[in-house]
Design a protein around this motif. Sequence first.
Motif, short mmCIF file in Angstrom:
data_model
loop_
_atom_site.label_atom_id
_atom_site.label_comp_id
_atom_site.label_asym_id
_atom_site.label_seq_id
_atom_site.Cartn_x
_atom_site.Cartn_y
_atom_site.Cartn_z
N PRO A 1 0.74 -1.40 0.06
CA PRO A 1 -0.25 0.21 -0.13
C PRO A 1 0.94 1.24 0.01
N GLN A 2 1.99 1.45 0.65
CA GLN A 2 2.52 2.60 0.94
C GLN A 2 3.98 2.64 -0.10
N GLY A 3 4.13 1.51 -0.82
CA GLY A 3 5.21 1.56 -1.82
C GLY A 3 6.66 1.84 -1.18
N ASP A 4 6.79 1.08 0.06
CA ASP A 4 7.98 1.48 0.95
C ASP A 4 8.70 0.22 1.07
N ASN A 5 8.29 -0.88 0.60
CA ASN A 5 9.00 -2.27 0.38
C ASN A 5 8.81 -2.98 1.65
N HIS A 6 7.98 -2.37 2.50
CA HIS A 6 7.63 -2.93 4.05
C HIS A 6 6.24 -3.14 4.26
N TRP B 1 -11.32 -3.10 2.27
CA TRP B 1 -10.27 -2.06 2.79
C TRP B 1 -10.12 -2.10 4.13
N GLU B 2 -11.23 -2.65 4.88
CA GLU B 2 -10.96 -2.70 6.40
C GLU B 2 -9.92 -3.38 6.70
N VAL B 3 -9.16 -4.31 5.96
CA VAL B 3 -7.92 -5.11 6.51
C VAL B 3 -6.92 -4.45 5.46
N LEU B 4 -7.06 -4.17 4.56
CA LEU B 4 -5.77 -3.52 3.65
C LEU B 4 -5.39 -2.10 4.07
N LYS B 5 -6.12 -1.53 4.69
CA LYS B 5 -5.82 -0.08 5.25
C LYS B 5 -4.86 -0.45 6.41
N GLU B 6 -4.71 -1.42 6.96
CA GLU B 6 -3.85 -1.63 8.31
C GLU B 6 -2.53 -1.21 7.84
N CYS B 7 -1.88 -1.47 6.47
CA CYS B 7 -0.82 -1.07 6.23
C CYS B 7 -0.47 -0.01 5.38
N ALA B 8 -1.66 0.59 5.15
CA ALA B 8 -1.52 1.80 4.08
C ALA B 8 -1.39 3.18 4.66
N TYR B 9 -1.04 4.17 4.11
CA TYR B 9 -0.66 5.35 4.48
C TYR B 9 -1.99 5.95 5.23
N GLN B 10 -1.63 6.37 6.56
CA GLN B 10 -2.74 7.15 7.35
C GLN B 10 -3.66 5.87 7.91
N GLY B 11 -3.40 4.81 7.34
CA GLY B 11 -4.49 3.84 8.09
C GLY B 11 -5.83 3.86 7.49
#
Length: 342
Positions: A114-119, A184-194
């Motif tokens: 999600p954040q494109g930071d490799n982590h 999204w409720e799950v995917l947003k866990e690792c996303a920018y600003q949650g």
Amino acid sequence: MKSILTFFLVLLAFCLSAQDYPESYMCYKAGSDIAIDGLLSDEEWGKANWTSKFVDIEGDKKPKPKYKTRVKMLWDENYFYIAAELQELHIWAKLKQRDTVIFYDNDFEVFIDPQGDNHRYYEFEINALNTIWDLMLAKPYRDGAPAINAWDIKGLKSAVKVYGTLNNPKDKDKKWTVEIAFPWEVLKECAYQGRKPKSGEQWRVNFSRVNWEVEHKDGKYHKKINPKTGKTYPEYNWVWSPQGVIAMHQPETWGYVEFTDEIVGGKELTPRIDQDYPAKIELIRLYTLEKKMYEKYGKYFNKITSNYPVLIETTRKQFLISIQSASGKTWYINQESKLWTE
């Protein structure tokens, strides 16, 4: 001078080949609900574009896949939708237990950073029996991270449709199709600003297909054995955005998926080019060199030749490298290949 450099790097990004710049896709919003039944018959799917056909994971180094694979994507307020079409003459699957290693069968795989930071990214695998394996990785395997198999995508929906007969070697099949709804409720866990993405934002995504050579014995499919080695032939790895090497876990080379609030079937849009991509890849190159030098000399080095102005800070077991990109942002990478900007 800075403006000239910026123009050159942006122009370079547009001129890069598919193996130098990742694939990209504009993900439109669905105008109505999508039934997850594996059929891909919803009107919304008919309006969505297919991705380019999958290629070998190593790109142009290897021949084109013998079976066609392609994907569509959509989203709404609740889900990120994936539809996949996998042509295959002999469709088989054996694994039925969730969270087993699904790529021991022929499978379809989804990777999402999600954040494109490799982590903190996700991996999902599914076979023709609709058996799934979902896992999270805190960082790539190259940086010592184990897979978190206990992590599950709550609220996930998936379905498979087989056009032919599953596990029957007596006939020839056509294809199998897959539908997935990632909440999204799950995917947003690792996303920018949650949170789920906003219109205009991009996530790093890739898809892979594992395909094994098989033969028919006693009315069943068996992986083909190489008579010279006595072992099964290595699997084929076919992907949407080529990696250049046989390794899916390098998120920096995954594709770009841009989300838009435009409803599918309306205005045609083109994903924007990430003008910082060349800088990110240069950071990966420097990261790789540091790792190799540490392995050889037992330390990191604070001076490495680069076409960019580069600053390297090192300790005995850590490093931090920063460069300025074409957009004027300063990008960083550390010894665990995490990419970020401030």
